[in-house]
Scaffold this active site. Structure first.
Site, PDB file in Angstrom:
ATOM      1  N   CYS A  60      -2.581 -56.378  15.107  1.00 50.63           N
ATOM      2  CA  CYS A  60      -1.523 -56.490  16.127  1.00 50.63           C
ATOM      3  C   CYS A  60      -1.848 -55.607  17.330  1.00 50.63           C
ATOM      4  O   CYS A  60      -1.743 -56.039  18.473  1.00 50.63           O
ATOM      5  CB  CYS A  60      -0.167 -56.116  15.534  1.00 50.63           C
ATOM      6  SG  CYS A  60       0.344 -57.163  14.150  1.00 50.63           S
ATOM      7  N   ALA A  61      -2.247 -54.372  17.072  1.00 49.82           N
ATOM      8  CA  ALA A  61      -2.606 -53.454  18.151  1.00 49.82           C
ATOM      9  C   ALA A  61      -3.789 -53.998  18.944  1.00 49.82           C
ATOM     10  O   ALA A  61      -3.810 -53.930  20.182  1.00 49.82           O
ATOM     11  CB  ALA A  61      -2.920 -52.075  17.577  1.00 49.82           C
TER      12      ALA A  61
END
Length: 166
Positions: A60-61
């Site tokens: 996600c990051a």
């Protein structure tokens, strides 16, 4: 409902993503300053919605970082990074990473976005969070790209999403 996987295990979502040619549903999400943001607030701009389970996971990051990098130089384009993380987590992340080309928004208040866009997971270990997806909307609010990533642990297809904006 759509079927995706997490670590090879089947997961269901609450519905289906809007498809190319559909009008993108409006929504109300919470920004880092706790104000409400709607899709209609971005009317007249092209919008990339990077949707994911949690800013505090590697994939996600990475997606937030990559869309931040790739959004540089795209005319009239806003990148919205959307999850159910609290706005404080979003703010911390973009501050630490010094990201300037993304707008992080949270679906923590109403859960309306996850339902309207069909991305809320209804089964599995991450039940209640948003699945990984990308939706690109043109200036008129029409969907021009839609991808539900089949395995949560995989990154989205950045190139396919961004090609629709070139």
């Amino acid at each position: 409902m759509a079927h995706i996987k997490l670590g090879g295990k089947d997961i269901e979502t609450i519905g289906s993503l809007p498809q190319v040619g559909d009008s993108a549903p409006d929504f109300e999400l919470t920004s880092e300053d706790l104000s409400a943001k709607k899709l209609s607030d971005y009317k007249g701009s092209r919008v990339v919605m990077n949707i994911f389970p949690s800013i505090d996971t590697n994939v996600c990051a990475t997606s937030v970082r990559k869309f931040n990098e790739k959004a540089t130089g795209l005319d009239n384009t806003k990148v919205l990074c959307i999850s159910k993380d609290l706005p404080f987590a979003h703010k911390r992340f973009v501050s630490e990473e010094e990201l300037r080309n993304v707008n992080n928004l949270s679906d923590f208040r109403t859960g309306e976005f996850g339902k309207k866009y069909g991305v809320e997971m209804t089964t599995g270990a991450l039940k209640g969070l948003l699945s990984r997806a990308v939706v690109v909307v043109d200036e008129k609010g029409k969907v021009i790209h839609s991808q539900l990533v089949p395995e949560i642990g995989e990154e989205p297809d950045y190139l396919s999403a961004l090609k629709t904006l070139l």
